[in-house]
Design a protein around this motif. Structure first.
Motif, PDB file in Angstrom:
ATOM      1  N   TYR A  89     -38.034  39.693 -17.748  1.00 25.86           N
ATOM      2  CA  TYR A  89     -38.012  38.634 -16.754  1.00 25.86           C
ATOM      3  C   TYR A  89     -39.438  38.175 -16.470  1.00 25.86           C
ATOM      4  CZ  TYR A  89     -33.259  40.219 -15.796  1.00 25.86           C
ATOM      5  OH  TYR A  89     -31.934  40.571 -15.915  1.00 25.86           O
ATOM      6  N   GLN A 117     -41.663  36.343 -13.424  1.00 27.16           N
ATOM      7  CA  GLN A 117     -41.665  35.962 -12.024  1.00 27.16           C
ATOM      8  C   GLN A 117     -42.982  35.267 -11.686  1.00 27.16           C
ATOM      9  OE1 GLN A 117     -41.393  39.032  -8.932  1.00 27.16           O
ATOM     10  NE2 GLN A 117     -40.187  37.623  -7.684  1.00 27.16           N
ATOM     11  N   LYS A 170     -41.708  32.767  -6.514  1.00 27.86           N
ATOM     12  CA  LYS A 170     -40.437  32.347  -7.101  1.00 27.86           C
ATOM     13  C   LYS A 170     -39.554  33.544  -7.422  1.00 27.86           C
ATOM     14  CE  LYS A 170     -41.554  27.963  -7.232  1.00 27.86           C
ATOM     15  NZ  LYS A 170     -40.874  26.975  -6.343  1.00 27.86           N
ATOM     16  N   ALA A 171     -38.287  33.248  -7.700  1.00 30.07           N
ATOM     17  CA  ALA A 171     -37.355  34.287  -8.147  1.00 30.07           C
ATOM     18  C   ALA A 171     -37.610  34.634  -9.609  1.00 30.07           C
ATOM     19  CB  ALA A 171     -35.925  33.790  -7.985  1.00 30.07           C
ATOM     20  N   PRO A 172     -37.223  35.823 -10.020  1.00 32.35           N
ATOM     21  CA  PRO A 172     -37.326  36.166 -11.448  1.00 32.35           C
ATOM     22  C   PRO A 172     -36.493  35.228 -12.306  1.00 32.35           C
ATOM     23  CG  PRO A 172     -36.945  38.126 -10.126  1.00 32.35           C
ATOM     24  CD  PRO A 172     -36.732  36.938  -9.220  1.00 32.35           C
ATOM     25  N   LEU A 224     -34.810  35.052 -16.284  1.00 37.89           N
ATOM     26  CA  LEU A 224     -34.493  35.799 -17.506  1.00 37.89           C
ATOM     27  C   LEU A 224     -35.112  35.106 -18.717  1.00 37.89           C
ATOM     28  CD1 LEU A 224     -32.819  38.037 -18.968  1.00 37.89           C
ATOM     29  CD2 LEU A 224     -30.951  36.356 -19.080  1.00 37.89           C
ATOM     30  N   TYR A 283     -41.514  41.611 -16.011  1.00 38.64           N
ATOM     31  CA  TYR A 283     -40.815  42.873 -15.788  1.00 38.64           C
ATOM     32  C   TYR A 283     -39.833  43.153 -16.913  1.00 38.64           C
ATOM     33  CZ  TYR A 283     -42.254  42.544 -10.843  1.00 38.64           C
ATOM     34  OH  TYR A 283     -42.969  42.451  -9.665  1.00 38.64           O
ATOM     35  N   PHE A 296     -36.206  48.834 -13.200  1.00 32.25           N
ATOM     36  CA  PHE A 296     -37.231  47.943 -13.710  1.00 32.25           C
ATOM     37  C   PHE A 296     -38.518  48.701 -14.016  1.00 32.25           C
ATOM     38  CE2 PHE A 296     -35.455  43.720 -12.769  1.00 32.25           C
ATOM     39  CZ  PHE A 296     -34.437  44.038 -11.885  1.00 32.25           C
TER      40      PHE A 296
END
Lengths: 107, 123
Positions: free
Chosen positions: A36, A38, A42-44, A46, A87, A98
């Motif tokens: 991922y 990030q 912000k949000a992670p 994919l 991550y 993670f």
């Protein structure tokens, strides 16, 4: 719980460089690993699933490889917009876990 | 376009309760397992809980088991997380995420994440 060890914890590279991040699982997770991205605030997002499959819409400069306990994530030619924390995550067993993250800075 | 919008975060005193929610659009919500993750300030990502597509099976991290409850309303495309007995250790941004299968404990990646809801536990 499966421990995910990611390295390096941070790295600085120039635009156009090839960047590699590694992730090691404490036990065999077969191919069940995702990467991922990030970006700050912000949000992670994919990027890679099943160790080597590129998520739809993700640029082809991102790639992943590995199986079992050892995995690698590569950016073939670093771009300015790749500034982020990356991550790895295993989803072979609950609890999903993670790596601690790799902070990628642009020189 | 798949999208999830979280809400309900806020400041809560230790020992208090809070319910956060996440409304989904752009995909068949009732066919997807859903999960909550959290990220403490300046820290990494932690899985919190997952629920299967029909809401009949749920799983929790040990750190929240017995205090948090995940649920969903498929008629409203909404995911919930009820959080009780909150402590400062629960302070984090909480993200909802869509799983790529219907099974909560299945081997699936998380292909869409909400923007996050900030939960701050402080007196």
């Amino acid at each position: 719980d499966i421990q995910m060890t990611q390295s390096p914890s941070s790295l600085s590279a120039s635009v156009g460089d090839r960047v590699t991040i590694t992730c090691q699982a404490s036990q065999d997770i077969r191919k069940y690993l995702a990467w991922y991205q990030q970006k700050p605030g912000k949000a992670p997002k994919l990027l890679i699933f099943d160790a080597s499959n590129l998520e739809t819409g993700v640029p082809s400069r991102f790639s992943g490889s590995g199986s079992g306990t050892d995995f690698t994530f590569t950016i073939s030619s670093l771009q300015p917009e790749d500034l982020a924390i990356y991550y790895c995550q295993q989803y072979d067993n609950l609890p999903y876990t993670f790596g601690q993250g790799t902070k990628l800075e642009i020189k | 376009e798949m999208q999830m919008v979280g809400s309900g975060g806020g400041l809560v005193q230790p020992g208090g309760s809070l319910r956060i929610s996440c409304v989904a659009s752009g995909f068949t919500f009732s066919s997807s397992a859903m999960s909550w993750f959290r990220q403490a300030p300046g820290k990494g990502l932690e899985w919190v809980s997952s629920v299967n597509a029909v809401g009949s099976s749920s799983y929790y991290a040990d750190s929240v088991k017995g205090r948090f409850s995940i649920s969903r309303d498929n008629s409203k495309n909404t995911l919930f997380l009820q959080m009780d007995s909150l402590t400062s250790e629960d302070t984090a941004i909480y993200y909802c995420a869509k799983g790529s299968s219907q099974y909560a404990s299945g081997r699936h990646q998380f292909d869409c994440w909400g923007q996050g809801a900030l939960v701050n536990i402080s007196s």
